[in-house]
Motif scaffolding. Structure first.
Motif, PDB file in Angstrom:
ATOM      1  N   ASP C  36       0.803  -1.216   0.000  1.00  0.00           N
ATOM      2  CA  ASP C  36       0.000   0.000   0.000  1.00  0.00           C
ATOM      3  C   ASP C  36       0.838   1.269   0.000  1.00  0.00           C
ATOM      4  O   ASP C  36       0.320   2.333  -0.292  1.00  0.00           O
ATOM      5  CB  ASP C  36      -1.042   0.004   1.126  1.00  0.00           C
ATOM      6  N   LYS C  37       2.130   1.185   0.303  1.00  0.00           N
ATOM      7  CA  LYS C  37       2.964   2.386   0.199  1.00  0.00           C
ATOM      8  C   LYS C  37       3.666   2.382  -1.150  1.00  0.00           C
ATOM      9  O   LYS C  37       4.850   2.049  -1.263  1.00  0.00           O
ATOM     10  CB  LYS C  37       3.988   2.416   1.332  1.00  0.00           C
ATOM     11  N   PHE C  38       2.913   2.683  -2.157  1.00  0.00           N
ATOM     12  CA  PHE C  38       3.503   2.757  -3.499  1.00  0.00           C
ATOM     13  C   PHE C  38       2.802   3.872  -4.247  1.00  0.00           C
ATOM     14  O   PHE C  38       1.775   4.388  -3.811  1.00  0.00           O
ATOM     15  CB  PHE C  38       3.296   1.430  -4.237  1.00  0.00           C
ATOM     16  N   ASP C  39       3.387   4.239  -5.341  1.00  0.00           N
ATOM     17  CA  ASP C  39       2.757   5.276  -6.153  1.00  0.00           C
ATOM     18  C   ASP C  39       3.139   5.070  -7.612  1.00  0.00           C
ATOM     19  O   ASP C  39       4.178   4.469  -7.918  1.00  0.00           O
ATOM     20  CB  ASP C  39       3.188   6.673  -5.679  1.00  0.00           C
ATOM     21  N   THR C  40       2.284   5.552  -8.497  1.00  0.00           N
ATOM     22  CA  THR C  40       2.605   5.500  -9.928  1.00  0.00           C
ATOM     23  C   THR C  40       2.947   6.910 -10.370  1.00  0.00           C
ATOM     24  O   THR C  40       2.486   7.884  -9.774  1.00  0.00           O
ATOM     25  CB  THR C  40       1.393   5.019 -10.735  1.00  0.00           C
TER      26      THR C  40
END
Lengths: 475, 401, 182, 214
Positions: C36-40
């Motif tokens: 859940d700690k990700f980003d695009t």
């Protein structure tokens, strides 16, 4: 085969562009060395700016007596120019906000450009209420901030509504423009080579990364801003029209003023966008993005709004007769046949007759002709404000005080000088900021839509429209 | 986009549906009842009739407008619901017969039609070149000729396109719509002057045409929402008209709620502010004697309630909420027309807000016929414009939301 | 965050994908794997990425609503105080509480405050301005504002394991994978 | 790409925000305070051609205001006395004073002494002395304790809010008409007396714009 030809939707971006070629096309303008002609143009704009500054300095020194104001025309070029510039400003917000809500993707080619024009036009407009008070150093009296006169602004005055409307409009337009700019400033930051540009664009971009989570809030904010700006843009010229229409002056007090002013504003605004667009796309080679199809669509809007303005002229005339009010009848007869008939007929010719040529598809797509009409329209809209302001005042209820209004050289210089403000800012914009919304134009390219990719191979696979063969001859 | 969306619904309105017959029955009963009213209280009959007549005519005119805008802007959002306004518009030439009672009742409705009254009144004399009985009748003929022609032409083009699959017809639709829009604009404005504004022949407002357009258009979207729900309740187009299309209708209702408020408020404010006797009297009569409750109701139910409810995206997706708002808007539209028309009845006497049973009988009568005409034609062809170039995109847009 | 400029601490793993569709599919996979700690990162908003990333509803609407109500009530309260309580002046016989005349200013201030809420609320929710960002240490990341499509899984994620993350990206078809140091 | 900005810059925006809020408030308060007549005008004491001392003439010698400013009950202006008034005494008293040279010169030439105006209202504000003193607004209410001044200076701001203070609540300031020129007037219950006077003299000071601006 068929009596009628089916015209498919034109592509929004012409030429065989990829994402990176779009970036390059737009950012090159800002990053390459300044071209010499730009300096020449800037110098010319600065000369006009100088004229403005001189005119205003003299005005502040001497007072509004240097203008052609007199009894009974106490409201002259300052209000005309104010309304004219604010009106021009409307196109930017219309393109960026209303067309966004109506999902008109073609707006992406011109919205940045038009929004910039809006902001600069509103700055020019704001000059006039600022300076026309004469004592500019007490202009803060119009704001509801505490002062030792124990005096508050009069909230029943349409002029005060104007203060709120135009300043809100300017602020919101600026924010809207800036929000749109942030991702593109990040692009410039990442493309810039020299330190100064990197720092300047870097600060302005606020550290934008293009994060999906950020885009998510960003799109929401953009949508909300568009939703807010849409009624706002209508309200601004409505309130400007209230300046006239809440009074009892014949020719001013008529209920159709609000929508009619808005239509007129959009009309002149689109004309101005066209004027600038046609020059800029030529100079900067943006014909792939600002295509003839865009021009045609804008010409249709000019035709529609021009006709709406014509509708309002007709309604005014008809109702003036129908009302049976002597003063109303008289003022409209005087407009068409009285001392200012020349201005009235210039207005009619430029605003109502001239846009009707755009019924012809051929002329809608003719660049030179469009350029010509766009200038004609702006002249016409200036005269519309002239006719409204001056004729109604010069020939009001008391014939013994009727008089003929003539501007002085200072009226003219102040007005001409505002073009200096406008073009100085506009040239700076073209030089230092991306004139096309890079991120937005990419988003409406077919490559941007994940649905245009093959599910399995993830390869680009554009959707093609196949025109079916008619099953039978049209009856 | 690689796959063409498939329509799973039947697109044909059932030929043996009882709905048209029921509507016809209701309409005839309503009209017969109203006819009795004509003999008991003639003035009341004509005023009630005028309210109902302008109600449904306004809806039909807004329908044609919507179709024309749809063609002109090459819209795709509403292709699946476009057949409904097309059919409304296609019936205008038949609907024209219902202007006849208005013409017959001209002396009951319009003070300016009395020659002795005009002779005694300087202002009316000044207007008599426009406000006179023969010219009034001529104008009605012109209006309905234009509207009937355009409405039917656009319907026919759409059916032709459906039958032949010839996309070139879209060019014809655009060629008809473009010049028709300004002509419609003018004719609707003058029609509203004739029908409603001249009830108070001294009063005038340049905005009145736009105002009539605004109120009619707002309730048009409400009627559209109700029509779609009605069809879907009866099992039609359940999968074809999707959530996103209904959302769009809700968004349009919201947009025109704001537009209505803008126009109505501007008209009121300018007259209120200048406070000129020749203008304020109209609002004065409509802000006393009980009519003020309708006026406040307009603010609350025609603007505030739809605005606040539909502001939220979620609410525009909820069918029950949309249906509720639509019913409120349609009701208040009827009341607003009543509010415009009725104070002109017996203006010289102390009058007050009152409803007659004829207000409802004419409404039911004309409404029954209006919708009977609709379903009668609606069942003849497909319920959506098949083969329209934008239909696929319209059907696909569910994934956009 | 430490103030020294040594890039020693692992911030996350950054992977590049070739087009919007690949990015969309990759982020779906990242969500499936439970991160859940990700980003695009993309140069423009990609249609449907919110669903692929399983993003919650934006809170911005509520921020704007709050500001709008503040603007609305604030405007009326201001005018009421100034024109009715503090210094009532009779203007052309209209009531002190001249509701129709107050509509324009109330409207404008409601819109103004709402717009402030929308713009500054958006920056606030996005944690901007943030001029220094570990991702800027990656040379390739320049493309994120041009034509690059990236996913970054952050080291602070409870499930973060460098080899597993790399494997996930490789399976998703990343064209380029590298570590990001802060 | 390399970082353009060091890490500490991430803390800057918050500081700028706080700075902006403070600045905005400082500007508004600054204008409120420094642009007000209270700040700019109070204490204005120009040098006069003759160092006339009100303290000596009023406090010590006991002249009434009206001895010199004769028209105050009749006219819009409370006039500056002609040279004649000075010479009433100074033809006999202090005939050799160097300070009085301009007076004697004026007396001989017939040219008025050019006194410098101290209390200067804006041109767009209409003010009438007679209207005020005849309903019991004391000289000292606006001009302060003139009897204690060596050099006349402005004690009150003469700003609009200052005018309004009295126009809104005249009972706080009014005195019997015969006490108007009294310096240092005091009464036990001002509100009671003031209210009576308001009623008796039918005082209703205007608060609408056209009361003073026309």
């Amino acid at each position: 085969m068929s009596k009628y030809e089916y015209i498919p939707e034109p592509a929004l971006v012409k030429g065989n562009h990829s994402f990176s070629s779009i970036t390059k096309l737009v950012t090159d303008v800002n990053l390459r060395p300044t071209p010499k002609p730009w300096y020449a143009a800037m110098l010319l704009a600065n000369a006009f700016l100088g004229v403005f500054l001189v005119a205003v300095a003299y005005l502040i020194w001497e007072g509004t007596g240097i203008w052609g104001l007199m009894n009974p025309v106490g409201w002259g070029w300052a209000i005309i120019n104010f309304v004219w510039w604010v009106g021009i400003g409307h196109a930017g917000t219309l393109i960026s906000a209303i067309l966004f809500l109506f999902r008109q993707d073609w707006r992406t080619a011109i919205n940045r450009f038009a929004e910039a024009m809006t902001i600069f036009a509103v700055i020019c407009a704001l000059m006039f209420p600022g300076i026309h008070v004469g004592r500019i150093w007490v202009i803060y009296w119009v704001f509801p901030i505490p002062n030792q006169m124990a005096m508050w602004p009069n909230f029943n005055s349409p002029l005060l509504w104007d203060v709120f409307a135009v300043s809100t409009y300017f602020t919101v337009s600026l924010l809207f423009w800036y929000v749109g700019l942030v991702p593109d400033l990040a692009t410039l930051r990442d493309k810039a080579k020299d330190k100064v540009r990197k720092i300047a664009y870097g600060i302005a971009a606020l550290g934008w990364t293009g994060s999906g989570r950020n885009w998510w809030n960003y799109e929401k904010a953009y949508m909300i801003l568009a939703g807010l700006a849409t009624p706002l843009v209508l309200s601004v010229h409505t309130i400007v029209s209230f300046d006239f229409a809440v009074s009892m002056i014949p020719g001013w007090h008529t209920t159709i003023f609000p929508p009619y002013f808005v239509a007129g504003a959009v009309f002149s605004g689109f004309a101005m966008v066209l004027t600038l667009m046609i020059i800029c796309r030529k100079i900067y080679g943006m014909e792939d993005i600002m295509t003839d199809d865009h021009m045609e669509k804008m010409n249709i809007i000019i035709l529609v709004t021009g006709s709406m303005v014509g509708f309002a002229y007709m309604m005014e005339f008809f109702i003036a007769w129908y009302s049976g009010v002597e003063y109303e009848k008289a003022i409209f007869m005087l407009r068409a046949t009285g001392p200012y008939a020349w201005a009235y007929w210039i207005m009619m010719l430029c605003n109502v007759i001239s846009p009707q040529v755009f019924w012809s598809k051929k002329l809608r797509r003719n660049v030179n002709f469009t350029f010509f009409i766009s200038i004609v329209v702006n002249i016409g809209m200036w005269f519309e404000r002239f006719v409204i302001t001056v004729t109604s005042l010069a020939n009001d209820y008391l014939p013994s005080s009727w008089d003929y209004f003539s501007p002085t050289i200072w009226d003219v210089l102040t007005y001409v000088g505002t073009f200096g403000i406008f073009f100085t800012l506009f040239l700076a914009f073209l030089r230092f900021l991306p004139m096309i919304a890079i991120a937005e134009i990419k988003a409406v390219m077919p490559q941007a839509d994940p649905h245009n990719y093959d599910e399995e191979t993830q390869e680009y696979h554009p959707h093609e429209v196949v025109v079916p063969k008619p099953q039978a001859e049209t009856v | 986009m690689s796959h063409k969306p498939t329509i799973t619904d039947s697109l044909q309105f059932s030929a043996d549906s009882k709905i048209p017959q029921v509507l016809l029955g209701v309409g005839v009963v309503g009209l017969i009842l109203s006819a009795i009213g004509y003999f008991t209280n003639t003035d009341q009959f004509f005023f009630s009739y005028l309210v109902s007549f302008t109600f449904f005519t306004g809806i039909a005119l807004a329908s044609v407008f919507m179709v024309m805008f749809h063609h002109i802007t090459k819209s795709k959002w509403g292709v699946v619901v476009r057949r409904i306004p097309e059919v409304f518009g296609s019936n205008i030439w038949i609907w024209a017969i219902f202007i006849i009672p208005v013409i017959l009742g001209i002396h009951n409705l319009y003070h300016w039609s009395h020659e002795d009254a005009v002779a005694a009144d300087k202002i009316l004399k000044g207007k008599s070149a426009y406000l006179n009985t023969p010219f009034f009748i001529i104008r009605q003929v012109i209006y309905f000729a234009i509207w009937g022609f355009v409405g039917h032409k656009l319907y026919k083009a759409s059916v032709d396109l459906e039958k032949t699959g010839d996309w070139g017809i879209t060019s014809l639709m655009r060629k008809v719509s473009a010049p028709a829009i300004p002509i419609f604009g003018l004719s609707i404005a003058f029609a509203s002057f004739d029908w409603l504004m001249s009830l108070d022949p001294h009063w005038f407002s340049t905005m009145f045409g736009v105002y009539f357009f605004a109120i009619s258009f707002q309730s048009f979207w409400a009627i559209m929402i109700l029509m779609v729900f009605f069809l879907q309740r009866n099992g039609y187009l359940k999968n074809t008209i999707g959530q996103s299309h209904i959302y769009d209708l809700g968004a349009w209702l919201f947009a025109f709620t704001v537009f209505y408020a803008y126009i109505a408020f501007s008209q009121f404010l300018l007259i209120y502010y200048a406070n000129l006797p020749e203008e304020t009297l109209w609002f004065y009569h409509r802000l006393e004697g009980g009519y003020q409750y309708i006026a406040y109701g307009l603010l609350l139910f025609r603007f505030a309630l739809p605005f606040l409810v539909l502001l939220n995206r979620e609410q525009k997706h909820k069918r029950s909420v949309l249906a509720f708002v639509a019913i409120v808007v349609v009701t208040i539209h009827f009341l607003e027309l009543h509010w415009i028309v009725k104070p002109a009845l017996h203006p010289e006497e102390a009058h007050g807000l009152s409803f007659s049973w004829m207000d409802f009988s004419t409404f039911i009568g004309l409404g029954g016929i209006f919708f009977w005409l609709f379903f009668n034609r609606f069942k003849q062809n497909s319920m959506i414009p098949e083969n329209d170039p934008k239909l696929d995109e319209c059907l696909e847009k569910t994934y956009h939301h | 965050m430490s103030t020294n400029d040594q890039n020693t601490e692992l911030y996350g793993i950054l992977a590049e994908f070739k087009n919007p569709k690949a990015l969309l599919d990759a982020s779906e996979k990242v969500v499936e794997a439970g991160y859940d700690k990700f980003d695009t990162y993309a140069p423009f908003p990609i249609h449907g990425i919110d669903k692929a990333m399983n993003l919650p509803k934006s809170k911005l609407g509520w921020i704007v609503l709050g500001h709008g109500i503040l603007g609305f009530t604030g405007a009326i309260a201001m005018m009421y105080f100034m024109s009715v309580i503090d210094y009532p002046i009779n203007i052309s016989g209209k009531p002190f509480f001249n509701a129709p005349a107050w509509v324009p200013v109330t409207f404008e201030l409601t819109v103004l405050l709402s717009a402030f809420g929308a713009v500054f609320g958006m920056f606030f929710l996005n944690g901007l301005p943030r001029l220094n960002n570990p991702l800027f240490n990656v040379e390739r990341f320049k493309k994120a504002t041009d034509d690059g499509f990236f996913v970054c899984i952050e080291a602070s994620d409870s499930k973060f394991q460098e080899d597993l993350v790399r494997q996930l990206f490789e399976e998703a078809g990343a064209t380029h994978i590298e570590e990001v140091y802060d | 790409m390399a970082q353009i900005f060091p890490k500490w810059t991430n803390q800057v925006p918050r500081k700028i925000l706080i700075g902006l809020i403070v600045t905005a408030n400082v500007i508004i308060l600054g204008i409120w305070y420094f642009f007000s007549p209270k700040y700019t005008d109070v204490g204005y004491a120009p040098t006069q051609p003759v160092p006339y001392s009100h303290k000596v003439h009023v406090d010590k010698l006991g002249l009434d205001c009206q001895y010199c400013h004769t028209s105050v009950f009749e006219s819009k202006q409370a006039n500056i006395p002609p040279t004649q008034t000075c010479m009433n005494c100074h033809s006999q008293v202090l005939t050799d004073s160097e300070k009085l040279e301009p007076i004697r010169e004026s007396w001989e030439t017939g040219k008025a002494v050019e006194w410098v105006r101290v209390h200067n209202l804006a041109d767009y504000a209409y003010f009438n002395h007679a209207a005020h003193v005849n309903v019991g607004v004391g000289c000292e209410s606006c001009h302060g304790r003139i009897d204690k001044m060596e050099v006349v200076y402005q004690t009150e701001p003469l700003s609009m809010s200052w005018c309004l203070d009295c126009h809104r609540e005249p009972e706080k300031y009014l005195r019997p008409v015969e006490e108007v020129t009294t310096m240092g007037y005091e009464v036990e219950d001002q509100i009671l007396l003031g209210s009576e006077l308001v009623k008796k003299n039918n005082v209703s000071p205007p608060q609408y714009c056209q009361g003073c601006h026309y």
